[in-house]
Design a protein around this motif. Structure first.
Motif, PDB file in Angstrom:
ATOM      1  N   ILE A  50       3.896  -6.231 -11.539  1.00 50.72           N
ATOM      2  CA  ILE A  50       2.671  -5.614 -11.032  1.00 50.72           C
ATOM      3  C   ILE A  50       2.099  -4.684 -12.098  1.00 50.72           C
ATOM      4  CG2 ILE A  50       1.668  -4.137  -9.254  1.00 50.72           C
ATOM      5  CD1 ILE A  50       2.681  -6.803  -8.182  1.00 50.72           C
ATOM      6  N   MET A  51       0.837  -4.899 -12.457  1.00 51.02           N
ATOM      7  CA  MET A  51       0.160  -4.046 -13.433  1.00 51.02           C
ATOM      8  C   MET A  51      -1.066  -3.394 -12.798  1.00 51.02           C
ATOM      9  SD  MET A  51       0.192  -5.644 -17.234  1.00 51.02           S
ATOM     10  CE  MET A  51      -0.308  -4.010 -17.809  1.00 51.02           C
ATOM     11  N   HIS A  52      -1.206  -2.109 -13.022  1.00 52.26           N
ATOM     12  CA  HIS A  52      -2.387  -1.405 -12.531  1.00 52.26           C
ATOM     13  C   HIS A  52      -2.472  -0.042 -13.194  1.00 52.26           C
ATOM     14  CE1 HIS A  52       0.309   1.067 -10.119  1.00 52.26           C
ATOM     15  NE2 HIS A  52       0.737   0.017  -9.439  1.00 52.26           N
ATOM     16  N   MET A  53      -3.546   0.655 -12.905  1.00 52.34           N
ATOM     17  CA  MET A  53      -3.628   2.066 -13.257  1.00 52.34           C
ATOM     18  C   MET A  53      -3.321   2.849 -11.978  1.00 52.34           C
ATOM     19  SD  MET A  53      -6.505   2.506 -16.177  1.00 52.34           S
ATOM     20  CE  MET A  53      -7.872   2.631 -15.049  1.00 52.34           C
ATOM     21  N   HIS A  54      -4.164   3.791 -11.636  1.00 53.72           N
ATOM     22  CA  HIS A  54      -3.932   4.584 -10.430  1.00 53.72           C
ATOM     23  C   HIS A  54      -4.439   3.814  -9.211  1.00 53.72           C
ATOM     24  CE1 HIS A  54      -3.592   8.411  -8.173  1.00 53.72           C
ATOM     25  NE2 HIS A  54      -4.579   7.899  -7.468  1.00 53.72           N
ATOM     26  N   THR A  55      -3.559   3.568  -8.244  1.00 53.35           N
ATOM     27  CA  THR A  55      -3.982   2.907  -7.009  1.00 53.35           C
ATOM     28  C   THR A  55      -3.882   3.878  -5.847  1.00 53.35           C
ATOM     29  OG1 THR A  55      -1.749   2.064  -6.599  1.00 53.35           O
ATOM     30  CG2 THR A  55      -3.267   0.623  -7.807  1.00 53.35           C
ATOM     31  N   GLU A  56      -4.628   3.597  -4.803  1.00 55.53           N
ATOM     32  CA  GLU A  56      -4.594   4.421  -3.596  1.00 55.53           C
ATOM     33  C   GLU A  56      -3.936   3.639  -2.461  1.00 55.53           C
ATOM     34  OE1 GLU A  56      -5.200   7.468  -3.554  1.00 55.53           O
ATOM     35  OE2 GLU A  56      -6.482   7.833  -5.282  1.00 55.53           O
ATOM     36  N   GLY A  57      -3.459   4.368  -1.464  1.00 55.90           N
ATOM     37  CA  GLY A  57      -2.819   3.739  -0.327  1.00 55.90           C
ATOM     38  C   GLY A  57      -1.319   3.620  -0.521  1.00 55.90           C
ATOM     39  N   VAL A  58      -0.664   3.108   0.508  1.00 54.61           N
ATOM     40  CA  VAL A  58       0.789   2.930   0.456  1.00 54.61           C
ATOM     41  C   VAL A  58       1.114   1.740  -0.439  1.00 54.61           C
ATOM     42  CG1 VAL A  58       2.860   2.429   1.807  1.00 54.61           C
ATOM     43  CG2 VAL A  58       1.060   3.895   2.762  1.00 54.61           C
TER      44      VAL A  58
END
Length: 425
Positions: A50-58
């Motif tokens: 899994i690649m991302h920057m800042h995510t929101e939520g659970v």
């Protein structure tokens, strides 16, 4: 939605295979329905990166039992994945926000799937990526499969974040409000820091700042300024009163004069309504907003960033607490350098003098394992609730004494002893 393949969430994420590398759009545009549907498949998937920057939520993928199937390899560490990254269920890539796009475009970390959230298509078949453009465009360009969550609550924003339905392989339809940040009343300490920082902002300056108590106070204290501009990586509701009052005009900017330039925004519904179909806001990808060569073209770039701790030579740690990975490098250095090179620019680090536990954030030495986000050669202004000092051009002894002067009074004596022992004066 002719030619757009609308399926259920389960059908959409069925295209994710074991061993895939999956990108997730982040911030307010986090495609939570798709993510949850993907996590529902944890029993049948393995080794999904899994690649991302800042995510929101659970972030279910960061927690058991899903963490057995998914491995986080993040370019920024938010609160929802912090424990996973630090307990071995994930990892962090130290990288400037301005350079993340190269991971995809140069095939360093090729993507199999991109999960995104978009507005419904217009009559020409174009959707908007809403409030989070940042590194989503290079992800869409390079991913083998693009899966979109189509949501009428997504604002249609102007700039780079336009995608034709022909680029979307599978889509689901949802009708859910996007993430909103909750405004918190600034503390007395944040008010003091914000006023000190605001005193450095000149008429005609181009601002970069994030969200939170200190940036909000800074902005609230700029109502008497003239001709301010915005070129930033992110912003929130704090700019709205200044836009409404005619303080933010962008008239002196050299890059996209008259426009507010950013790569993402997070805030209230009022902010999202302001952004919707507003040609005065130009959302660009982070490769543009955070390019030092572009930033420096604007006049009086005033970059306001934060720190976790600073040592007496001026080394700034902003992303770790010792060995503990707290956040990420982000765009701090992009804008510190851009502001420093701008004509009349000011690079500012603003932070409380102590932690919540009363420990000094100005220290003789950074904690063991701490990352240096901004080097002592790059640092200029440092602000706490006790004032502002300018370290540029100052030698090590002068820096140590200046930083001690804005430390919390409870810690100045011990810092003064350290200065004396090291410099013998």
């Amino acid at each position: 939605m002719d030619n757009l393949k609308i399926v259920s969430a389960a059908e959409a994420v069925a295209n994710i295979k074991s061993g895939d590398r999956v990108f997730m759009q982040g911030a307010a545009m986090t495609p939570t329905v798709l993510i949850d549907a993907m996590c529902d498949r944890h029993d049948e998937l393995s080794d999904v990166e899994i690649m991302h920057m800042h995510t929101e939520g659970v972030a279910k993928y960061a927690e058991e039992p899903c963490s057995n199937a998914f491995n986080i390899n993040s370019c920024f560490v938010g609160a929802n994945v912090r424990n996973a990254v630090n307990n071995g269920n994930g990892n962090y890539i130290p990288i400037f926000l301005s350079e993340i796009h190269w991971l995809f475009r140069r095939n360093i970390l090729p993507l199999d799937v991109a999960l995104i959230q978009v507005s419904p298509p217009d009559k020409h078949g174009f959707c908007s990526l809403g409030t989070s453009i940042d590194v989503t465009i290079p992800a869409i360009e390079t991913a083998k499969i693009v899966i979109a969550q189509i949501n009428p609550h997504v604002p249609r924003t102007h700039g780079d974040g336009i995608i034709h339905i022909g680029k979307i392989n599978f889509a689901i339809e949802v009708d859910l409000p996007i993430y909103q940040s909750i405004y918190k009343e600034p503390s007395d300490i944040e008010r003091s820091i914000g006023k000190h920082v605001a005193s450095l902002v000149e008429d005609g300056a181009t601002l970069q700042m994030g969200i939170g108590g200190i940036p909000n106070v800074v902005l609230a204290n700029l109502m008497d300024r003239k001709g301010l501009g915005i070129h930033t990586e992110m912003f929130s509701d704090g700019i709205l009163p200044l836009v409404e009052a005619g303080v933010i005009t962008g008239e002196y900017k050299k890059v996209k004069p008259g426009k507010i330039v950013s790569c993402f925004a997070v805030g209230s519904q009022k902010l999202y309504d302001f952004l919707d179909d507003n040609p005065g806001i130009d959302f660009k990808e982070a490769a543009y907003t955070n390019d030092t060569a572009i930033i420096r073209k604007n006049p009086k770039v005033t970059a306001i960033n934060s720190a976790i701790e600073i040592d007496l030579t001026g080394q700034v740690c902003a992303d770790t607490i010792g060995k503990y990975q707290f956040s990420g490098v982000g765009g701090q250095m992009d804008f510190i350098r851009g502001a420093s090179l701008s004509e009349g620019g000011k690079a500012i680090i603003a932070m409380p003098s102590v932690t919540k536990n009363g420990m000094s954030k100005i220290v003789p030495f950074l904690k063991e394992g701490a990352g240096i986000t901004t080097t002592r050669a790059h640092v200029h202004y440092i602000a706490t609730e006790y004032g502002v000092v300018d370290l540029y051009g100052k030698n090590l002894k002068q820096r140590a004494k200046l930083l001690t002067s804005i430390a919390h009074p409870d810690h100045r004596e011990s810092l003064e002893r350290e200065v004396f022992e090291h410099f013998h004066s």
